[in-house]
Write a protein that holds these residues in place. Structure first.
Motif, mmCIF file in Angstrom:
data_model
loop_
_atom_site.group_PDB
_atom_site.id
_atom_site.type_symbol
_atom_site.label_atom_id
_atom_site.label_comp_id
_atom_site.label_asym_id
_atom_site.label_seq_id
_atom_site.Cartn_x
_atom_site.Cartn_y
_atom_site.Cartn_z
ATOM 1 N N GLU A 147 46.146 31.878 46.442
ATOM 2 C CA GLU A 147 44.787 30.836 47.448
ATOM 3 C C GLU A 147 43.857 31.829 48.032
ATOM 4 O OE1 GLU A 147 47.338 26.536 47.698
ATOM 5 O OE2 GLU A 147 46.964 27.859 49.118
ATOM 6 N N PHE A 148 44.846 32.709 48.471
ATOM 7 C CA PHE A 148 43.815 33.665 48.908
ATOM 8 C C PHE A 148 42.843 34.256 48.242
ATOM 9 C CE2 PHE A 148 42.878 37.179 52.100
ATOM 10 C CZ PHE A 148 43.154 36.008 53.770
ATOM 11 N N VAL A 149 42.778 34.484 47.255
ATOM 12 C CA VAL A 149 41.998 35.242 46.406
ATOM 13 C C VAL A 149 40.821 35.212 46.565
ATOM 14 C CG1 VAL A 149 41.050 36.700 43.784
ATOM 15 C CG2 VAL A 149 43.481 35.676 44.946
ATOM 16 N N PRO A 150 40.268 33.893 46.924
ATOM 17 C CA PRO A 150 38.897 33.314 47.177
ATOM 18 C C PRO A 150 38.296 33.942 48.448
ATOM 19 C CG PRO A 150 39.797 31.482 46.141
ATOM 20 C CD PRO A 150 40.943 33.031 46.136
ATOM 21 N N ILE A 151 39.154 34.465 48.987
ATOM 22 C CA ILE A 151 38.693 34.852 50.596
ATOM 23 C C ILE A 151 38.424 36.620 50.206
ATOM 24 C CG2 ILE A 151 39.653 34.841 53.405
ATOM 25 C CD1 ILE A 151 41.453 32.682 52.965
ATOM 26 N N TYR A 152 39.023 36.946 49.951
ATOM 27 C CA TYR A 152 39.503 38.414 49.666
ATOM 28 C C TYR A 152 37.988 37.831 48.768
ATOM 29 C CZ TYR A 152 43.686 40.102 49.794
ATOM 30 O OH TYR A 152 44.840 40.604 50.240
ATOM 31 N N GLU A 153 37.439 37.625 48.099
ATOM 32 C CA GLU A 153 36.308 37.957 46.804
ATOM 33 C C GLU A 153 35.426 37.731 47.977
ATOM 34 O OE1 GLU A 153 37.796 37.006 43.085
ATOM 35 O OE2 GLU A 153 36.716 35.317 43.841
ATOM 36 N N SER A 154 35.176 36.278 48.543
ATOM 37 C CA SER A 154 34.008 36.185 49.513
ATOM 38 C C SER A 154 33.748 37.617 50.756
ATOM 39 C CB SER A 154 34.610 34.361 50.936
ATOM 40 O OG SER A 154 34.173 35.186 52.119
ATOM 41 N N LEU A 155 34.869 38.163 51.517
ATOM 42 C CA LEU A 155 34.911 38.750 51.905
ATOM 43 C C LEU A 155 34.381 40.332 51.549
ATOM 44 C CD1 LEU A 155 38.404 39.096 54.484
ATOM 45 C CD2 LEU A 155 36.024 38.560 55.217
ATOM 46 N N ILE A 165 41.201 46.177 51.744
ATOM 47 C CA ILE A 165 42.851 46.524 51.614
ATOM 48 C C ILE A 165 43.660 45.328 51.270
ATOM 49 C CG2 ILE A 165 44.723 48.676 51.376
ATOM 50 C CD1 ILE A 165 42.019 49.627 53.142
ATOM 51 N N MET A 166 43.968 45.264 49.686
ATOM 52 C CA MET A 166 44.980 44.074 49.720
ATOM 53 C C MET A 166 46.319 44.529 49.619
ATOM 54 S SD MET A 166 43.370 41.987 46.383
ATOM 55 C CE MET A 166 42.945 42.854 45.367
ATOM 56 N N GLU A 167 46.932 43.620 51.174
ATOM 57 C CA GLU A 167 48.294 44.397 51.325
ATOM 58 C C GLU A 167 49.493 44.144 50.479
ATOM 59 O OE1 GLU A 167 49.211 47.241 53.220
ATOM 60 O OE2 GLU A 167 46.898 47.589 53.632
ATOM 61 N N HIS A 168 50.136 44.702 50.193
ATOM 62 C CA HIS A 168 51.542 44.577 49.325
ATOM 63 C C HIS A 168 51.135 42.826 48.098
ATOM 64 C CE1 HIS A 168 50.882 41.544 53.103
ATOM 65 N NE2 HIS A 168 51.746 42.736 53.454
ATOM 66 N N ILE A 169 50.273 43.533 47.382
ATOM 67 C CA ILE A 169 50.133 42.500 46.541
ATOM 68 C C ILE A 169 51.149 41.860 46.172
ATOM 69 C CG2 ILE A 169 47.159 42.797 46.391
ATOM 70 C CD1 ILE A 169 47.951 44.433 43.813
ATOM 71 N N THR A 170 51.141 41.095 45.373
ATOM 72 C CA THR A 170 52.654 40.244 44.575
ATOM 73 C C THR A 170 51.839 39.634 43.486
ATOM 74 O OG1 THR A 170 52.358 38.278 45.640
ATOM 75 C CG2 THR A 170 54.159 40.226 46.556
ATOM 76 N N THR A 171 50.891 38.950 43.243
ATOM 77 C CA THR A 171 50.330 38.282 42.025
ATOM 78 C C THR A 171 49.454 38.894 40.876
ATOM 79 O OG1 THR A 171 48.836 37.580 42.362
ATOM 80 C CG2 THR A 171 50.389 36.730 43.489
ATOM 81 N N LYS A 172 49.276 38.019 39.701
ATOM 82 C CA LYS A 172 48.753 38.709 38.777
ATOM 83 C C LYS A 172 46.967 38.147 38.979
ATOM 84 C CE LYS A 172 49.248 35.149 35.792
ATOM 85 N NZ LYS A 172 49.385 33.691 36.438
ATOM 86 N N GLU A 173 46.650 37.722 39.857
ATOM 87 C CA GLU A 173 45.300 37.124 40.581
ATOM 88 C C GLU A 173 44.629 38.510 41.454
ATOM 89 O OE1 GLU A 173 48.710 34.912 40.761
ATOM 90 O OE2 GLU A 173 47.475 33.432 39.073
ATOM 91 N N LEU A 178 41.069 43.087 41.963
ATOM 92 C CA LEU A 178 40.669 44.699 41.981
ATOM 93 C C LEU A 178 39.356 44.910 40.839
ATOM 94 C CD1 LEU A 178 44.070 46.470 41.589
ATOM 95 C CD2 LEU A 178 42.754 46.846 43.504
ATOM 96 N N ASP A 179 39.803 44.695 39.945
ATOM 97 C CA ASP A 179 38.350 45.558 38.817
ATOM 98 C C ASP A 179 37.253 43.881 39.139
ATOM 99 O OD1 ASP A 179 39.633 47.661 38.782
ATOM 100 O OD2 ASP A 179 41.056 45.812 36.509
ATOM 101 N N ARG A 180 37.357 43.359 39.944
ATOM 102 C CA ARG A 180 36.123 42.587 39.958
ATOM 103 C C ARG A 180 34.759 42.973 41.241
ATOM 104 N NH1 ARG A 180 38.893 37.863 39.133
ATOM 105 N NH2 ARG A 180 39.186 37.381 40.931
ATOM 106 N N PHE A 181 35.346 43.559 42.468
ATOM 107 C CA PHE A 181 34.680 43.726 43.630
ATOM 108 C C PHE A 181 35.290 45.422 43.522
ATOM 109 C CE2 PHE A 181 35.204 39.672 43.821
ATOM 110 C CZ PHE A 181 34.043 39.166 43.730
ATOM 111 N N GLU A 182 34.473 46.346 43.847
ATOM 112 C CA GLU A 182 34.066 48.033 43.899
ATOM 113 C C GLU A 182 35.108 47.926 45.104
ATOM 114 O OE1 GLU A 182 31.479 51.619 44.266
ATOM 115 O OE2 GLU A 182 30.308 49.396 43.122
ATOM 116 N N ASN A 183 34.527 46.908 46.329
ATOM 117 C CA ASN A 183 35.631 47.542 47.404
ATOM 118 C C ASN A 183 36.781 46.826 48.118
ATOM 119 O OD1 ASN A 183 33.833 45.140 47.974
ATOM 120 N ND2 ASN A 183 33.257 45.102 50.503
ATOM 121 N N LEU A 184 37.087 46.533 46.573
ATOM 122 C CA LEU A 184 38.982 45.543 46.690
ATOM 123 C C LEU A 184 39.852 46.838 46.537
ATOM 124 C CD1 LEU A 184 38.896 41.955 46.084
ATOM 125 C CD2 LEU A 184 38.958 43.000 48.314
#
Ligand code: NCD
Ligand code: ZN
Length: 336
Positions: A147-155, A165-173, A178-184
Motif C-alpha cells: 500500500e505504501f508503493v504509491p507513496i514511494y512513486e509519488s515522492l 531508499i526504500m528500506e528493508h523491502i519485503t514484497t514483489k511490489e 525499483l525499475d520504474r523510477f530512476e531515483n528509487l
C-alpha cells in the motif's frame, strides 16, 4: 576455498544506546567497514548536537575497530534548508518513519501530502541528502508495504533528483517499483531473504523472527532473492539488525526486530553459494552497490570466511540472534 569480502557495509543498522550500544556495536564493527546507523533512539536523533554526541558514544563503544558509523537524522517536516546545511557534513542520510509504524517512531510523519513535505524534501534534494523511508501504511499488516508503493512513486515523481531508499523491502511490489523510477533504491535484510510469514507464525510462534515489516509470502521472498543474488545495482544489504533484550522478545507484547549483525556475513555467503550465485555478486550486494549509491569510500577491511562449521551462539550478552544454536557452513576466519 576461503571467501574474501572487501569492506562490507551494512546500510541499515540499529545500534541503540547505553548498555545495549556497548554490547552490540563491537559485533558489527568487527566484520563491517561501516554502517548506516538508524536514528530511532528515545528521543530520536533530530539535532546536530545529538548526532555528534551519538556518534562519539558509538566510536567509544567500538573501541579499536576500524569502523565508520554513517549517521542519520530522524526526519521532521520542520527541517529548514538552513538547518540541513548546518548538519549536512555530519550525516549520510535522513530516515523517515510514518508515525507509530515501528519501534520508537512515535515522532514520525503523520501524513504524506507533498505540499507539507516539499520545503524539506526540496532542500534535501538540492543538497544531495538521501531520504531513507520505512515504507508501511497502517493498513492490514500483510498489505502495509504494498500500500505504501504509491507513496514511494509519488515522492519519486515529485522529487526526481532526490535519492529515495526504500528500506528493508519485503514484497514483489517494492521490487517492481525499483525499475520504474530512476531515483528509487532499496535495502534488503538477510532475514527477509530467508524467511516467510510461515517461519514466523506458521507453526509455534517464533518471537525472534518477528519484525517490522513482517516477513511476507514465498513469491515475495523469491522476488527479493532474485534481485539480491543478481546484485541488482539499485539494491544493497541493510541488515535492519534490531537488538532487543531477550525479556522484551520472549513475552506477551514481543518487541519487533531480528538480531542478525554477528552472523550476517556467514549466512550471506552460504545463501549465495547454495543458490549458485557468484561471490562477486555478494561483493556488490554487500558493499560495491552501496558505495556507488551513497558515494562512499569505506575503510579498508578484508573479511575472510572459511568453510567450516560455526554454531550460532544461543545468546550474545542478553540478545538472542537469528538462527540461534543452528550450525552454519561458514565461519569468520580472519579480518584484516
Ligand atoms: C526496528 C527497531 O527495533 O528499532 N524494528 C524492526 O522490527 N525492524 C525498527 C524498524 O526498523 O522498523
Ligand atoms: Zn530498522
Amino acid at each position: 576455498m576461503p571467501t574474501t569480502l572487501h569492506s562490507p557495509l551494512d546500510m541499515h543498522l540499529h545500534l541503540r544506546d547505553g548498555e545495549m550500544l556497548k554490547r552490540v556495536a563491537p559485533l558489527s564493527a568487527y566484520t563491517f567497514s561501516g554502517a548506516l546507523v538508524m536514528p530511532n533512539l528515545v528521543p530520536p536523533v533530530t539535532s546536530k548536537e545529538e548526532i555528534l554526541e551519538y556518534r562519539s558514544r558509538i566510536i567509544k563503544a567500538i573501541g579499536n575497530e576500524n569502523f565508520v558509523p554513517y549517521m542519520t537524522l530522524f526526519f521532521q517536516p520542520t527541517y529548514t534548508r538552513e538547518f540541513l546545511e548546518s548538519v549536512q557534513d555530519e550525516i549520510t542520510a535522513i530516515k523517515l518513519y510514518p508515525a507509530g509504524i515501528t519501534t520508537n517512531s512515535e515522532g514520525g510523519v503523520s501524513g504524506f501530502e507533498i505540499g507539507a513535505l516539499r520545503p524539506t524534501l526540496e532542500a534535501m534534494s538540492e543538497l544531495g541528502i538521501p531520504l531513507c523511508i520505512h515504507g508501511e501504511t497502517n493498513g492490514f499488516v500483510m498489505d502495509r508495504e504494498a500500500e505504501f508503493v504509491p507513496i514511494y512513486e509519488s515522492l519519486a515523481l515529485h522529487f526526481p533528483k532526490l535519492k529515495i531508499i526504500m528500506e528493508h523491502i519485503t514484497t514483489k511490489e517494492s521490487v517492481a517499483a525499483l525499475d520504474r523510477f530512476e531515483n528509487l533504491y532499496a535495502t534488503i535484510t538477510l532475514h527477509h531473504l530467508m524467511i516467510t510469514l510461515d517461519d514466523v507464525a506458521g507453526g509455534m510462534l517464533q518471537p525472534h523472527l518477528f519484525c517490522k515489516p513482517i516477513a511476507k509470502r514465498p513469491e515475495d521472498r523469491e522476488a527479493l532473492l532474485r534481485v539480491a543474488l543478481a546484485a541488482h545495482p539499485k539494491v544493497m544489504f541493510g541488515s535492519d539488525s534490531a537488538p532487543h533484550p531477550r525479556e522484551a522478545k520472549e513475552c506477551p507484547g514481543c518487541a519487533a526486530g531480528v538480531f542478525t549483525a554477528p552472523i550476517a556475513l556467514q549466512m550471506l555467503v552460504e545463501l549465495f553459494e547454495s543458490n549458485g550465485a557468484p561471490i562477486e555478486n555478494l561483493q556488490k550486494f554487500i558493499s560495491d552497490n552501496a558505495r556507488k549509491i551513497y558515494q562512499l569510500t569505506p575503510v579498508k577491511k578484508e573479511v575472510v570466511l572459511q568453510k567450516s562449521p560455526f554454531v550460532v551462539p544461543e545468546i550474545y550478552d542478553g540478545v538472542v540472534p537469528f538462527h540461534a544454536k543452528t550450525t552454519l557452513q561458514y565461519t569468520i576466519h580472519t579480518v584484516i
